[in-house]
Design an enzyme around this catalytic site. Structure first.
Site, mmCIF file in Angstrom:
data_model
loop_
_atom_site.group_PDB
_atom_site.id
_atom_site.type_symbol
_atom_site.label_atom_id
_atom_site.label_comp_id
_atom_site.label_asym_id
_atom_site.label_seq_id
_atom_site.Cartn_x
_atom_site.Cartn_y
_atom_site.Cartn_z
ATOM 1 N N GLY A 1 -6.806 -6.043 2.911
ATOM 2 C CA GLY A 1 -6.366 -7.380 3.304
ATOM 3 C C GLY A 1 -7.117 -8.397 2.467
ATOM 4 O O GLY A 1 -7.044 -8.382 1.238
ATOM 5 N N LYS B 1 0.819 -1.223 0.000
ATOM 6 C CA LYS B 1 0.000 0.000 0.000
ATOM 7 C C LYS B 1 0.844 1.261 0.000
ATOM 8 O O LYS B 1 0.531 2.230 -0.690
ATOM 9 C CB LYS B 1 -0.973 0.023 1.167
ATOM 10 C CG LYS B 1 -0.337 -0.198 2.510
ATOM 11 C CD LYS B 1 -1.364 -0.669 3.541
ATOM 12 C CE LYS B 1 -0.722 -1.550 4.591
ATOM 13 N NZ LYS B 1 -0.528 -2.946 4.192
ATOM 14 N N LYS C 1 -4.132 3.446 2.505
ATOM 15 C CA LYS C 1 -5.254 2.685 1.949
ATOM 16 C C LYS C 1 -6.341 3.604 1.405
ATOM 17 O O LYS C 1 -6.893 3.358 0.327
ATOM 18 C CB LYS C 1 -5.821 1.740 3.015
ATOM 19 C CG LYS C 1 -4.878 0.580 3.322
ATOM 20 C CD LYS C 1 -5.315 -0.187 4.569
ATOM 21 C CE LYS C 1 -4.417 -1.384 4.818
ATOM 22 N NZ LYS C 1 -4.681 -2.003 6.143
ATOM 23 N N ASP D 1 -0.944 3.782 7.896
ATOM 24 C CA ASP D 1 -1.410 2.616 7.142
ATOM 25 C C ASP D 1 -2.796 2.903 6.558
ATOM 26 O O ASP D 1 -3.053 2.677 5.372
ATOM 27 C CB ASP D 1 -1.464 1.410 8.091
ATOM 28 C CG ASP D 1 -2.061 0.182 7.445
ATOM 29 O OD1 ASP D 1 -1.347 -0.505 6.692
ATOM 30 O OD2 ASP D 1 -3.259 -0.094 7.671
ATOM 31 N N GLU E 1 -5.058 -6.080 -4.903
ATOM 32 C CA GLU E 1 -6.227 -6.217 -4.029
ATOM 33 C C GLU E 1 -5.841 -6.233 -2.555
ATOM 34 O O GLU E 1 -6.494 -5.621 -1.714
ATOM 35 C CB GLU E 1 -6.990 -7.482 -4.412
ATOM 36 C CG GLU E 1 -8.285 -7.736 -3.663
ATOM 37 C CD GLU E 1 -9.373 -6.729 -3.991
ATOM 38 O OE1 GLU E 1 -9.481 -5.743 -3.228
ATOM 39 O OE2 GLU E 1 -10.109 -6.918 -4.970
ATOM 40 N N ILE F 1 -10.342 -8.611 2.133
ATOM 41 C CA ILE F 1 -11.668 -8.144 1.684
ATOM 42 C C ILE F 1 -11.626 -7.763 0.214
ATOM 43 O O ILE F 1 -10.847 -6.901 -0.176
ATOM 44 C CB ILE F 1 -12.109 -6.905 2.493
ATOM 45 C CG1 ILE F 1 -12.068 -7.194 3.993
ATOM 46 C CG2 ILE F 1 -13.487 -6.452 2.075
ATOM 47 C CD1 ILE F 1 -12.317 -5.966 4.859
#
Lengths: 429, 429
Positions: free
Chosen positions: B134, B105, B205, B201, B129, B136
């Site tokens: 993660g 990411k 994302k 983080d 993805e 999902i």
């Protein structure tokens, strides 16, 4: 960019939504997805819709088969519904070499094998995202992002009408009839609500989902189905008392003895993620061996949501025509047996109306023990005006065949007036 | 069926999971997805991992660049992480004509433009993805099933470490340090927890998500970011008192004046679907113009979940090599401006420690009024041992610039000891 020509059959609420999206987002779809979608033919038996949707005589027709036969049309979108003429149309479209997009759950849950085989033999796309979760992307993720997993279960709340009714029955204590009337007044339930309230809509969806998730053929006839007609507010209240919420769940589990699949009102822990899916929202919950638990939540019905899924499928079908990868329908090669409902093992809640006198509890306990059903808890409430009492049981894990046999005997006991309800309890651990 | 040869760089927890899935489900993936995946090279600087994962000397190497240079390798999987050597590896892999799968990411949120442009120029696949949710599935659905929509917002709980900590702070009243220690003991937080607890983080994302959802370039530097270090149990308790739950939200809204994007602790209604996403689970919530609200829920971290997403991407990359459609990275052609945080308009919660004497409330009220901030509610609690009182304010909708200016002045008032907290309130209607 070569335009991809779309033929649309069925201009009801979903079809109307598709026309609207293709107009509103044509340029965005060119920019973002790289396909130029053009609606060249659109059919409906109700001519009034043509003007409402701004479709001129060059596009509009009352003959769905004319859409299929039109050599210009690359992708046929079937939004007629049902298993009659829609079945003929889908077969004829595939035979004519067209890719097909449909939202028709009943058709796929009944004739899926024939349709997938034909599409496969001709190397054509058949896509049906809207058939399962309305606007919720579920078949896409299953055939793409999560292909690395073996799934052990798929379950969900896949009918918005009944979920709305259950939410109202839970929050406001409404009974079934009042909740249904309210849902009809709001346009969430149809005049004939059978497909929704008796669970058939949910059964078709879980049949399709289980086929895809377990890669094995499951049809509508394989799904034991019970709706919400007999649910009483009393049962919903008792459920809340013991920390559960009642939802109409569609479930499929992969077991050592085959696929366990069913639709019925279910008590689930009030703290489970699915328990807070309220109103007309739907959610599909899966467990994979690597990905763990997943849930997809959104609007399960409604013109916009379903149309969104249909247009998503049209975009994919169009990209495939431009040299992309075919949709994977259900290869369904794993040929798993369907397990009989009698072999289900779970916990059960049931409510008895009994005479308020000594020996009742003992008599019921004896029958349960005879059938290897062991009791986990019992709530007894005061006597009613007519000298009856209400007793609520929750069992430990028991076999469905045993509990049914026990209840058949309990129903015949002198001291028992009726078995007012039986609800399966799933802890979803 | 022509085997597709995989080269894997980085054999940490996620890389190990990928090796495990490729072993456990090789035959299933052939059967269900029609691709034969073969791991032909795997690199890590820690040689101990080769034996642990059963990788022989023909496959294992300590040199990641050897994997890229191997002419056999069709798809390079980068699981090194960071923006240093991983950046060089991804660029070199694309230059060598390989499809790339990554879970990185930070790399994509920083160098996405360069990487996507290179992949696009060479007609190569870049898939990521696992970088966002993660396990999902979110980028898949966004670029497939939901392409028919214009999205007005994307938001979510996208960091499992902080969500676990907040869940424990809420349920057990733990303070930040105790919750962090517990998360570290359980392996949910790293020894250096900065990237998680300070929100970086989550910021990476949401930068990637916003780019994809709004089709416009957003980088890590565009995201005002505040973590959970300063959250006190008192604020979480006050939130509960007024019907809210505190979550570390990553949000992006499309507004008339550009993209509003940020990461910060947020009070959301306790009844909202996101409020019940607890522990290490993550969820991403979107609103589209046709599909309405959607939520994707699952494990945001963990070896199995992330590896599931990586292998899903490998399968897609392999299908593409067999003649499929390229992944759509971010065409990012819409060039929307990023709105300054000062222009945010929302409701605010803040807590003051003040002298317990007459005139305090009036003095604070005057400053707020001077800055056009209007109060919605106020809770004042009893005096503490040192003669101080605690006052909690919730404002009506106000401009961020105004509230910050007001608080700067309030901080200077004689009667005010400190501004103990400021939390944005989002009703997510």
């Amino acid at each position: 960019m070569k335009p991809i020509k779309i033929g649309l059959i069925g201009l009801g609420t979903v079809g109307g939504g598709v026309v609207e999206i293709l107009k509103a987002h044509h340029d965005d779809i060119v920019r973002h997805a790289g396909v130029d979608l053009q609606l060249v033919r659109a059919a409906d038996t109700n001519e009034a819709r043509f003007a409402q949707l701004g479709l001129g005589p060059d596009v509009a027709t009352t003959d769905g088969f004319a859409v299929i036969a039109d050599p210009e049309v690359d992708v046929v979108v079937e939004l007629v519904g049902g298993t009659g003429i829609a079945h003929k149309m889908v077969i004829e479209a595939l035979k004519a070499g067209k890719s097909v997009v449909t939202a028709n759950k009943a058709l796929l849950a009944t004739h899926g094998e024939e349709i997938f085989a034909l599409a496969d033999a001709r190397g054509l796309d058949i896509r049906f995202e809207a058939a399962v979760g309305g606007g919720i992307p579920i078949l896409g993720p299953l055939t793409h992002s999560t292909t690395a997993n073996e799934f052990s279960r798929v379950l969900g709340i896949v009918n918005g009408t009944t979920n709305y009714m259950l939410t109202r029955m839970t929050e406001a204590g409404l009974d079934f009839d009042t909740a249904l009337k309210e849902a009809q007044d709001l346009g969430y339930a149809e005049a004939d609500p059978t497909a929704d309230v008796d669970g058939y809509d949910a059964a078709a969806k879980i049949a399709i989902l289980a086929s895809m998730v377990f890669n094995s053929r499951v049809t509508l006839n394989d799904v034991p189905t019970q709706g919400i007609r007999e649910l009483a507010p009393a049962d919903i209240a008792y459920a809340a008392e013991i920390g559960y919420t009642v939802k109409l769940l569609a479930l499929a589990n992969k077991t050592d003895s085959g696929i366990d699949i069913r639709v019925h009102p279910t008590m689930i822990p009030a703290k489970h993620q699915l328990a807070s899916v309220d109103g007309v929202y739907n959610a599909i919950y899966l467990t994979g061996d690597f990905v763990g638990d997943l849930m997809f939540f959104g609007e399960g019905a409604g013109a916009g949501a379903a149309a969104s899924a249909v247009v998503g499928d049209i975009v994919e079908a169009a990209r495939t025509l431009g040299g992309g990868t075919d949709a994977i329908g259900c290869t369904c090669t794993d040929n798993l047996p369907i397990r009989a409902l009698d072999d289900l093992v779970c916990r059960y809640y049931f409510r008895l109306i009994v005479a308020d006198r000594a020996g009742v509890i003992a008599a019921v306990a004896r029958v349960l023990a005879d059938h290897r059903v062991s009791m986990q808890s019992l709530i007894q409430r005061g006597t009613t005006a007519d000298g009856m009492a209400e007793v609520v049981y929750v069992t430990h894990a028991a076999r469905e065949g045993d509990i049914q046999a026990a209840l058949a005997e309990i129903r015949e006991l002198d001291v028992v007036s009726s078995v007012a309800s039986l609800i399966r309890v799933e802890d979803l651990a």
